[in-house]
Design a protein around this motif. Structure first.
Motif, PDB file in Angstrom:
ATOM      1  N   SER A  57       0.814  -1.222   0.000  1.00 41.70           N
ATOM      2  CA  SER A  57       0.000   0.000   0.000  1.00 41.70           C
ATOM      3  C   SER A  57       0.845   1.268   0.000  1.00 41.70           C
ATOM      4  N   ALA A  58       2.173   1.133  -0.104  1.00 42.16           N
ATOM      5  CA  ALA A  58       3.064   2.276   0.095  1.00 42.16           C
ATOM      6  C   ALA A  58       2.761   3.467  -0.801  1.00 42.16           C
ATOM      7  N   ASP A  59       2.322   3.220  -2.040  1.00 44.83           N
ATOM      8  CA  ASP A  59       2.118   4.319  -2.978  1.00 44.83           C
ATOM      9  C   ASP A  59       0.668   4.794  -3.042  1.00 44.83           C
ATOM     10  N   LEU A  60      -0.164   4.394  -2.061  1.00 44.95           N
ATOM     11  CA  LEU A  60      -1.578   4.758  -2.080  1.00 44.95           C
ATOM     12  C   LEU A  60      -1.902   5.981  -1.219  1.00 44.95           C
ATOM     13  N   GLY A  61      -0.910   6.492  -0.497  1.00 46.99           N
ATOM     14  CA  GLY A  61      -1.149   7.675   0.318  1.00 46.99           C
ATOM     15  C   GLY A  61      -1.825   7.389   1.651  1.00 46.99           C
ATOM     16  N   ASP A  97      -8.135  -2.448  -4.732  1.00 46.73           N
ATOM     17  CA  ASP A  97      -8.931  -1.433  -5.433  1.00 46.73           C
ATOM     18  C   ASP A  97      -8.286  -0.059  -5.409  1.00 46.73           C
ATOM     19  N   LYS A  98      -7.112   0.076  -4.746  1.00 44.32           N
ATOM     20  CA  LYS A  98      -6.431   1.365  -4.604  1.00 44.32           C
ATOM     21  C   LYS A  98      -7.376   2.393  -3.971  1.00 44.32           C
ATOM     22  N   ALA A  99      -7.965   1.999  -2.868  1.00 43.99           N
ATOM     23  CA  ALA A  99      -8.948   2.836  -2.177  1.00 43.99           C
ATOM     24  C   ALA A  99      -8.295   4.089  -1.608  1.00 43.99           C
ATOM     25  N   PRO A 100      -9.078   5.159  -1.416  1.00 44.70           N
ATOM     26  CA  PRO A 100      -8.531   6.410  -0.893  1.00 44.70           C
ATOM     27  C   PRO A 100      -8.116   6.297   0.572  1.00 44.70           C
ATOM     28  N   ALA A 101      -7.289   7.238   1.003  1.00 43.29           N
ATOM     29  CA  ALA A 101      -6.763   7.219   2.365  1.00 43.29           C
ATOM     30  C   ALA A 101      -7.866   7.284   3.405  1.00 43.29           C
ATOM     31  N   LEU A 102      -8.907   8.057   3.149  1.00 40.39           N
ATOM     32  CA  LEU A 102      -9.976   8.207   4.127  1.00 40.39           C
ATOM     33  C   LEU A 102     -10.576   6.851   4.484  1.00 40.39           C
ATOM     34  N   TYR A 103     -10.817   6.021   3.483  1.00 39.34           N
ATOM     35  CA  TYR A 103     -11.409   4.704   3.727  1.00 39.34           C
ATOM     36  C   TYR A 103     -10.426   3.803   4.475  1.00 39.34           C
ATOM     37  N   ALA A 104      -9.183   3.743   4.012  1.00 45.28           N
ATOM     38  CA  ALA A 104      -8.187   2.875   4.641  1.00 45.28           C
ATOM     39  C   ALA A 104      -7.901   3.314   6.072  1.00 45.28           C
ATOM     40  N   ASP A 105      -7.792   4.620   6.300  1.00 44.89           N
ATOM     41  CA  ASP A 105      -7.523   5.123   7.641  1.00 44.89           C
ATOM     42  C   ASP A 105      -8.687   4.828   8.586  1.00 44.89           C
ATOM     43  N   SER A 106      -9.910   4.858   8.066  1.00 44.30           N
ATOM     44  CA  SER A 106     -11.075   4.526   8.890  1.00 44.30           C
ATOM     45  C   SER A 106     -11.031   3.062   9.323  1.00 44.30           C
ATOM     46  N   LEU A 107     -10.652   2.179   8.399  1.00 37.08           N
ATOM     47  CA  LEU A 107     -10.527   0.764   8.742  1.00 37.08           C
ATOM     48  C   LEU A 107      -9.420   0.549   9.772  1.00 37.08           C
ATOM     49  N   ALA A 108      -8.300   1.244   9.605  1.00 32.68           N
ATOM     50  CA  ALA A 108      -7.200   1.120  10.559  1.00 32.68           C
ATOM     51  C   ALA A 108      -7.633   1.586  11.950  1.00 32.68           C
ATOM     52  N   GLN A 109      -8.361   2.698  12.004  1.00 40.35           N
ATOM     53  CA  GLN A 109      -8.848   3.204  13.284  1.00 40.35           C
ATOM     54  C   GLN A 109      -9.771   2.193  13.956  1.00 40.35           C
ATOM     55  N   GLY A 134     -13.103  13.599  -7.419  1.00 39.51           N
ATOM     56  CA  GLY A 134     -12.163  12.930  -6.530  1.00 39.51           C
ATOM     57  C   GLY A 134     -11.856  11.484  -6.832  1.00 39.51           C
ATOM     58  N   TYR A 135     -12.228  10.992  -8.020  1.00 36.24           N
ATOM     59  CA  TYR A 135     -11.954   9.606  -8.377  1.00 36.24           C
ATOM     60  C   TYR A 135     -10.833   9.551  -9.402  1.00 36.24           C
ATOM     61  N   ARG A 136      -9.808   8.768  -9.097  1.00 35.00           N
ATOM     62  CA  ARG A 136      -8.639   8.711  -9.964  1.00 35.00           C
ATOM     63  C   ARG A 136      -8.813   7.747 -11.130  1.00 35.00           C
ATOM     64  N   SER A 137      -9.834   6.896 -11.081  1.00 29.41           N
ATOM     65  CA  SER A 137     -10.054   5.961 -12.180  1.00 29.41           C
ATOM     66  C   SER A 137     -11.538   5.885 -12.503  1.00 29.41           C
ATOM     67  N   PRO A 138     -11.891   5.734 -13.770  1.00 33.93           N
ATOM     68  CA  PRO A 138     -13.298   5.590 -14.156  1.00 33.93           C
ATOM     69  C   PRO A 138     -13.959   4.377 -13.506  1.00 33.93           C
ATOM     70  N   GLY A 139     -13.194   3.304 -13.328  1.00 30.00           N
ATOM     71  CA  GLY A 139     -13.757   2.098 -12.727  1.00 30.00           C
ATOM     72  C   GLY A 139     -14.245   2.324 -11.310  1.00 30.00           C
ATOM     73  N   ARG A 140     -13.410   2.965 -10.482  1.00 27.77           N
ATOM     74  CA  ARG A 140     -13.803   3.253  -9.098  1.00 27.77           C
ATOM     75  C   ARG A 140     -14.975   4.216  -9.065  1.00 27.77           C
TER      76      ARG A 140
END
Length: 322
Positions: free
Chosen positions: A27-31, A161-173, A287-293
């Protein structure tokens, strides 16, 4: 990939040097700011090795295979049987001397989650400030916990899925809070109930009050194009990420991530209906970096793809013309 590694995870990233495993994903390059996630292919057999201690809390979840793992404790070895869903937790500053061997022909896989020291320390302080009993950081060779297993798999999916930081940080919390205050913990309860809504001066006593809530939501509106994280949102009202998650939910009934997604897809729907800009252009603005997401998020909220939504609105407008 290491060039994009957040500085706070430099120590944990070096743990990989002592692992007899091949990295599949990182996940290093996902922010992501609150955790470093790495997915590994493990060998069928590993001779004795010792892990490198770090300041972060390490949670390892088996995602494939079955094997016997042993941990040396003094002159003896503790043995556990691992299968998919098994969890091992290493507390900050601890190391383990391990060895294992496979019990099946299924490829062995494991997900390593390094939960940032700052996140863990902030959460511990929140527990103490709330007058809960002092939390104890877990350290276990084998842990069975359905919620930890579920969160780990959600994090793995988020990495894919290269999810945004907000989602990943919420899961970590959520993962840190549960590990400190899970079903096996029995802390004393704080005195008195929290007051929903708080006071007029920002309302940070028991809930996220009107003024503070407006600041957070305004920030979301003003930065829809950006990868917004919990750090940025919490900084707007000068509270911790832990407080923000809890108090935002108290005030709105949902999480910051879900609220932000609703804002983005609502804005996208308006642009699809009123402009002829491309779907990609609209995705980037929202705020979406890919059309798929973007398409996946839009479908979840509106029940159809962005293209189908635009076509439907155009057909309705044509039908209303005299």
């Amino acid at each position: 990939m290491n060039a994009a590694l957040p500085a706070q995870f430099a120590e944990s990233a070096s743990v990989e040097k002592s692992l007899p495993a091949h990295r599949l994903m990182c996940s290093a390059d996902l922010g992501w700011r609150s955790l470093l996630a790495r997915h590994y292919a493990d060998p069928a057999e590993a001779e004795q090795f010792t892990t490198t201690p770090t300041r972060d809390l390490l949670v390892v979840t088996v995602t494939g295979g079955r094997y016997t793992i042993e941990s040396r404790q003094g002159r003896t070895w503790a043995r556990r049987h691992y299968r998919s869903g098994a969890i091992g937790v290493t507390a900050p500053g601890h190391s383990s001397t391990l060895r294992w061997r496979s019990l099946s022909h299924e490829p062995m896989r494991s997900l390593h989650l390094f939960l940032a020291a700052g996140l863990v320390e902030d959460t511990v302080e929140e527990f103490r400030a709330a007058r809960l009993s002092s939390p104890v950081l877990p350290d276990a060779l084998l842990l069975r916990d359905p919620l930890v297993e579920h969160l780990a798999h959600r994090i793995l999916r988020a990495m894919e899925d290269k999810a945004p930081a907000l989602y990943a940080d919420s899961l970590a919390q959520a993962l840190v809070v549960h590990l400190l205050y899970g079903p096996d913990a029995h802390p004393s309860r704080p005195a008195g109930p929290a007051v929903r809504g708080g006071g007029p001066g920002g309302g940070l006593g028991g809930g996220l009050g009107g003024k503070a809530l407006r600041q957070v939501i305004d920030y979301m509106h003003d930065h829809l194009q950006e990868d917004i994280g919990l750090d940025e949102l919490a900084a707007q009202v000068h509270i911790s990420k832990f407080h923000l998650l809890r108090r935002f939910a108290e005030a709105t009934g949902t999480t910051p991530h879900r609220y932000l997604t609703e804002l983005r897809t609502t804005r996208a729907a308006a642009l699809l209906a009123t402009t002829d800009r491309s779907v990609l252009d609209i995705a980037l603005e929202c705020g979406y970096r890919s059309p798929g997401r973007f398409a996946a998020a839009f479908r979840r909220h509106h029940g159809m793809t962005p293209t189908d939504y635009r076509r439907l609105r155009a057909d309705r407008s044509a039908g209303e013309m005299p």
